[in-house]
Design a protein around this motif. Structure first.
Motif, PDB file in Angstrom:
ATOM      1  N   GLY A   1       0.807  -1.216   0.000  1.00  0.00           N
ATOM      2  CA  GLY A   1       0.000   0.000   0.000  1.00  0.00           C
ATOM      3  C   GLY A   1       0.834   1.257   0.000  1.00  0.00           C
ATOM      4  N   TYR A   2       2.089   1.145  -0.444  1.00  0.00           N
ATOM      5  CA  TYR A   2       3.004   2.288  -0.522  1.00  0.00           C
ATOM      6  C   TYR A   2       3.144   3.026   0.793  1.00  0.00           C
ATOM      7  CZ  TYR A   2       4.705   2.573  -5.309  1.00  0.00           C
ATOM      8  OH  TYR A   2       5.388   2.351  -6.472  1.00  0.00           O
ATOM      9  N   TRP A   3       3.139   2.294   1.883  1.00  0.00           N
ATOM     10  CA  TRP A   3       3.360   2.836   3.230  1.00  0.00           C
ATOM     11  C   TRP A   3       2.281   3.847   3.647  1.00  0.00           C
ATOM     12  CZ3 TRP A   3       6.956   3.010  -0.698  1.00  0.00           C
ATOM     13  CH2 TRP A   3       7.993   2.065  -0.631  1.00  0.00           C
ATOM     14  N   GLN A   4       1.197   3.936   2.856  1.00  0.00           N
ATOM     15  CA  GLN A   4       0.179   4.961   3.112  1.00  0.00           C
ATOM     16  C   GLN A   4      -1.241   4.456   2.975  1.00  0.00           C
ATOM     17  OE1 GLN A   4       0.072   7.872  -0.518  1.00  0.00           O
ATOM     18  NE2 GLN A   4       2.097   6.895  -0.508  1.00  0.00           N
ATOM     19  N   ASP A   5      -1.416   3.166   2.677  1.00  0.00           N
ATOM     20  CA  ASP A   5      -2.763   2.649   2.465  1.00  0.00           C
ATOM     21  C   ASP A   5      -2.821   1.182   2.886  1.00  0.00           C
ATOM     22  OD1 ASP A   5      -5.315   3.779   1.179  1.00  0.00           O
ATOM     23  OD2 ASP A   5      -5.182   1.779   0.323  1.00  0.00           O
ATOM     24  N   LEU A   6      -4.036   0.649   2.921  1.00  0.00           N
ATOM     25  CA  LEU A   6      -4.338  -0.721   3.351  1.00  0.00           C
ATOM     26  C   LEU A   6      -4.081  -0.885   4.854  1.00  0.00           C
ATOM     27  CD1 LEU A   6      -3.014  -2.809   0.334  1.00  0.00           C
ATOM     28  CD2 LEU A   6      -5.272  -1.792   0.677  1.00  0.00           C
ATOM     29  N   SER A   7      -4.356  -2.077   5.346  1.00  0.00           N
ATOM     30  CA  SER A   7      -4.201  -2.337   6.777  1.00  0.00           C
ATOM     31  C   SER A   7      -4.162  -3.838   7.000  1.00  0.00           C
ATOM     32  CB  SER A   7      -5.371  -1.736   7.567  1.00  0.00           C
ATOM     33  OG  SER A   7      -6.552  -2.491   7.349  1.00  0.00           O
ATOM     34  N   LYS A   8      -3.825  -4.221   8.221  1.00  0.00           N
ATOM     35  CA  LYS A   8      -3.834  -5.642   8.576  1.00  0.00           C
ATOM     36  C   LYS A   8      -5.243  -6.218   8.508  1.00  0.00           C
ATOM     37  CE  LYS A   8      -4.184  -4.925  13.612  1.00  0.00           C
ATOM     38  NZ  LYS A   8      -4.564  -3.512  13.506  1.00  0.00           N
ATOM     39  N   ASN A   9      -6.265  -5.365   8.675  1.00  0.00           N
ATOM     40  CA  ASN A   9      -7.646  -5.837   8.739  1.00  0.00           C
ATOM     41  C   ASN A   9      -8.168  -6.365   7.405  1.00  0.00           C
ATOM     42  OD1 ASN A   9      -7.830  -5.059  11.480  1.00  0.00           O
ATOM     43  ND2 ASN A   9      -8.224  -2.950  10.862  1.00  0.00           N
ATOM     44  N   ILE A  10      -7.573  -5.920   6.295  1.00  0.00           N
ATOM     45  CA  ILE A  10      -8.000  -6.430   4.985  1.00  0.00           C
ATOM     46  C   ILE A  10      -6.887  -7.241   4.327  1.00  0.00           C
ATOM     47  CG2 ILE A  10      -9.678  -4.592   4.617  1.00  0.00           C
ATOM     48  CD1 ILE A  10      -7.662  -3.337   2.642  1.00  0.00           C
ATOM     49  N   SER A  11      -5.963  -7.723   5.133  1.00  0.00           N
ATOM     50  CA  SER A  11      -4.807  -8.431   4.581  1.00  0.00           C
ATOM     51  C   SER A  11      -4.669  -9.842   5.132  1.00  0.00           C
ATOM     52  CB  SER A  11      -3.527  -7.627   4.867  1.00  0.00           C
ATOM     53  OG  SER A  11      -3.608  -6.331   4.317  1.00  0.00           O
ATOM     54  N   ALA A  12      -5.789 -10.443   5.478  1.00  0.00           N
ATOM     55  CA  ALA A  12      -5.753 -11.775   6.089  1.00  0.00           C
ATOM     56  C   ALA A  12      -5.925 -12.902   5.076  1.00  0.00           C
ATOM     57  CB  ALA A  12      -6.838 -11.885   7.168  1.00  0.00           C
ATOM     58  N   TYR A  13      -5.854 -12.597   3.797  1.00  0.00           N
ATOM     59  CA  TYR A  13      -6.081 -13.637   2.789  1.00  0.00           C
ATOM     60  C   TYR A  13      -5.099 -14.799   2.847  1.00  0.00           C
ATOM     61  CZ  TYR A  13      -3.382  -9.796   0.668  1.00  0.00           C
ATOM     62  OH  TYR A  13      -2.509  -8.767   0.457  1.00  0.00           O
ATOM     63  N   PRO A  14      -3.854 -14.645   3.379  1.00  0.00           N
ATOM     64  CA  PRO A  14      -2.986 -15.829   3.435  1.00  0.00           C
ATOM     65  C   PRO A  14      -3.322 -16.814   4.552  1.00  0.00           C
ATOM     66  CG  PRO A  14      -1.703 -13.767   3.487  1.00  0.00           C
ATOM     67  CD  PRO A  14      -3.119 -13.429   3.799  1.00  0.00           C
ATOM     68  N   VAL A  15      -4.238 -16.452   5.449  1.00  0.00           N
ATOM     69  CA  VAL A  15      -4.370 -17.195   6.712  1.00  0.00           C
ATOM     70  C   VAL A  15      -4.888 -18.609   6.525  1.00  0.00           C
ATOM     71  CG1 VAL A  15      -5.544 -17.266   8.948  1.00  0.00           C
ATOM     72  CG2 VAL A  15      -4.618 -15.106   8.086  1.00  0.00           C
ATOM     73  N   GLN A  16      -5.963 -18.784   5.765  1.00  0.00           N
ATOM     74  CA  GLN A  16      -6.616 -20.094   5.733  1.00  0.00           C
ATOM     75  C   GLN A  16      -5.710 -21.223   5.237  1.00  0.00           C
ATOM     76  OE1 GLN A  16      -9.914 -20.473   7.039  1.00  0.00           O
ATOM     77  NE2 GLN A  16      -9.025 -22.521   7.174  1.00  0.00           N
ATOM     78  N   PRO A  17      -4.987 -21.049   4.114  1.00  0.00           N
ATOM     79  CA  PRO A  17      -4.086 -22.123   3.686  1.00  0.00           C
ATOM     80  C   PRO A  17      -2.993 -22.430   4.717  1.00  0.00           C
ATOM     81  CG  PRO A  17      -4.486 -20.627   1.884  1.00  0.00           C
ATOM     82  CD  PRO A  17      -5.052 -19.978   3.108  1.00  0.00           C
ATOM     83  N   LEU A  18      -2.498 -21.405   5.404  1.00  0.00           N
ATOM     84  CA  LEU A  18      -1.475 -21.626   6.423  1.00  0.00           C
ATOM     85  C   LEU A  18      -2.058 -22.347   7.631  1.00  0.00           C
ATOM     86  CD1 LEU A  18       0.341 -18.178   6.169  1.00  0.00           C
ATOM     87  CD2 LEU A  18       1.158 -20.393   5.316  1.00  0.00           C
ATOM     88  N   TYR A  19      -3.281 -21.982   8.004  1.00  0.00           N
ATOM     89  CA  TYR A  19      -3.953 -22.692   9.090  1.00  0.00           C
ATOM     90  C   TYR A  19      -4.170 -24.153   8.715  1.00  0.00           C
ATOM     91  CZ  TYR A  19      -7.687 -24.196  12.222  1.00  0.00           C
ATOM     92  OH  TYR A  19      -8.447 -24.901  13.114  1.00  0.00           O
ATOM     93  N   ASP A  20      -4.599 -24.396   7.486  1.00  0.00           N
ATOM     94  CA  ASP A  20      -4.827 -25.779   7.038  1.00  0.00           C
ATOM     95  C   ASP A  20      -3.534 -26.590   7.063  1.00  0.00           C
ATOM     96  OD1 ASP A  20      -7.485 -25.156   6.648  1.00  0.00           O
ATOM     97  OD2 ASP A  20      -7.277 -24.848   4.478  1.00  0.00           O
ATOM     98  N   ALA A  21      -2.396 -25.897   6.907  1.00  0.00           N
ATOM     99  CA  ALA A  21      -1.088 -26.572   6.943  1.00  0.00           C
ATOM    100  C   ALA A  21      -0.514 -26.648   8.354  1.00  0.00           C
ATOM    101  CB  ALA A  21      -0.105 -25.847   6.027  1.00  0.00           C
ATOM    102  N   LYS A  22      -1.338 -26.228   9.342  1.00  0.00           N
ATOM    103  CA  LYS A  22      -0.958 -26.274  10.756  1.00  0.00           C
ATOM    104  C   LYS A  22       0.140 -25.262  11.108  1.00  0.00           C
ATOM    105  CE  LYS A  22      -2.383 -31.106  11.437  1.00  0.00           C
ATOM    106  NZ  LYS A  22      -3.763 -30.674  11.407  1.00  0.00           N
ATOM    107  N   CYS A  23       0.021 -24.072  10.511  1.00  0.00           N
ATOM    108  CA  CYS A  23       0.872 -22.942  10.883  1.00  0.00           C
ATOM    109  C   CYS A  23       0.038 -21.919  11.653  1.00  0.00           C
ATOM    110  CB  CYS A  23       1.434 -22.255   9.638  1.00  0.00           C
ATOM    111  SG  CYS A  23       2.543 -23.284   8.640  1.00  0.00           S
ATOM    112  N   VAL A  24       0.706 -21.133  12.468  1.00  0.00           N
ATOM    113  CA  VAL A  24       0.093 -19.976  13.111  1.00  0.00           C
ATOM    114  C   VAL A  24       0.473 -18.743  12.296  1.00  0.00           C
ATOM    115  CG1 VAL A  24       0.053 -18.516  15.172  1.00  0.00           C
ATOM    116  CG2 VAL A  24       0.112 -21.004  15.402  1.00  0.00           C
ATOM    117  N   THR A  25      -0.503 -17.876  12.013  1.00  0.00           N
ATOM    118  CA  THR A  25      -0.253 -16.728  11.154  1.00  0.00           C
ATOM    119  C   THR A  25      -0.396 -15.425  11.921  1.00  0.00           C
ATOM    120  OG1 THR A  25      -1.187 -17.980   9.308  1.00  0.00           O
ATOM    121  CG2 THR A  25      -0.849 -15.629   8.967  1.00  0.00           C
TER     122      THR A  25
END
Length: 278
Positions: free
Chosen positions: A69-93
């Motif tokens: 987001g060029y250090w000026q946009d987006l947030s952690k709240n809309i950036s959780a798209y990697p979580v589900q595959p990592l959870y399915d692989a038994k990782c903590v994200t």
């Protein structure tokens, strides 16, 4: 999922806040993962926010994602798209957040990310995690690359051995070309400051203290400026003594290269899991 037709000239369009806000990206609130997901604010004091009541997968790898987001946009709240595959692989994200320009400077954002990563390392150490892997996209790749600092590595002492890999996805490693573009209206970088926060210009010689696998990743349809910076930074990593690989993802542009991290079958998701368990 909508995708934009991305012109290739320089930096003027990249991560345009108006474009990013209009993209169809799932929010945490709309598609909350099953568990094993934590949000961290890089600023001090750092807080952990768990979406699951208990810590799942004891001793599991911790995977960190740093948004762009060029250090000026987006947030952690809309950036959780990697979580589900990592959870399915038994990782903590962990989704690492930070304050945005113009409220803070790029230098201050770097400090926040480093402070947040100290908390991540402490968290991983306390729970007996086998490794920590960090992935960052665009500006997030820049921020992730600043962890290749002997001072920061020294600050986490023996826990540094937990940090196994950095995935630097479609990153910006030299900020000087951003001077004179719309992006700099919020960043207010001059030549001296832009140079001082550019890993391309400040990467220290690795004298055996940093044993991290650096994966430099860029899309086939990323703009030439991003591909050029990725290739140059990859070569610099090798010159400075870091373990590094350059991977070009065919068929991907600057955005869907990370949006597809929501998919279990996506090669990049699988590569992150592979190194997390290596």
């Amino acid at each position: 999922m909508s995708h934009f037709s991305l012109p290739c000239e320089d930096y003027k369009w990249l991560d345009n806040p108006s474009d990013l806000n209009s993209r169809d990206i799932d929010c945490v609130e709309e598609n909350e993962p099953q568990g094993g997901f934590f949000e961290i604010d890089g600023k001090i004091p750092v807080e952990l926010h768990a979406s699951a009541k208990d810590f799942v997968f004891p001793y599991a790898p911790v995977c960190v994602y740093i948004h762009g987001g060029y250090w000026q946009d987006l947030s952690k709240n809309i950036s959780a798209y990697p979580v589900q595959p990592l959870y399915d692989a038994k990782c903590v994200t962990v989704i690492l957040g930070y304050d945005l320009a113009p409220k803070v400077t790029v230098s201050q954002i770097i400090d926040q990310v480093k402070q947040g990563m100290v908390k991540v390392i402490e968290f991983a150490t306390e729970r007996g995690s086998r490794s920590v892997v960090v992935a960052g996209h665009s500006a997030g790749a820049h921020l992730a690359s600043t962890l290749l600092s002997t001072e920061w590595i020294s600050s986490i002492k023996e826990s540094a051995k937990l940090l196994k890999a950095l995935f630097l996805i479609s990153g910006v490693f030299d900020l000087q070309p951003l001077i004179g573009t719309y992006v700099n209206a919020a960043l207010s970088l001059d030549k001296i400051e832009a140079a001082s926060v550019s890993p391309m210009l400040n990467l220290a010689e690795n004298k055996g203290k940093i044993e991290v696998a650096c994966q430099v990743v860029v899309g086939e349809y990323d703009p030439p400026s991003f591909k050029d910076q990725s290739e140059k930074f990859y070569k610099l990593l090798l010159e400075k003594g870091y373990a590094a690989e350059l991977k070009i993802f065919n068929g991907y542009d600057h955005f869907n290269i990370v949006e597809d991290l929501r998919n279990n079958a996506y090669l990049l998701s699988q590569e992150i899991v592979k190194l997390a368990f290596s």
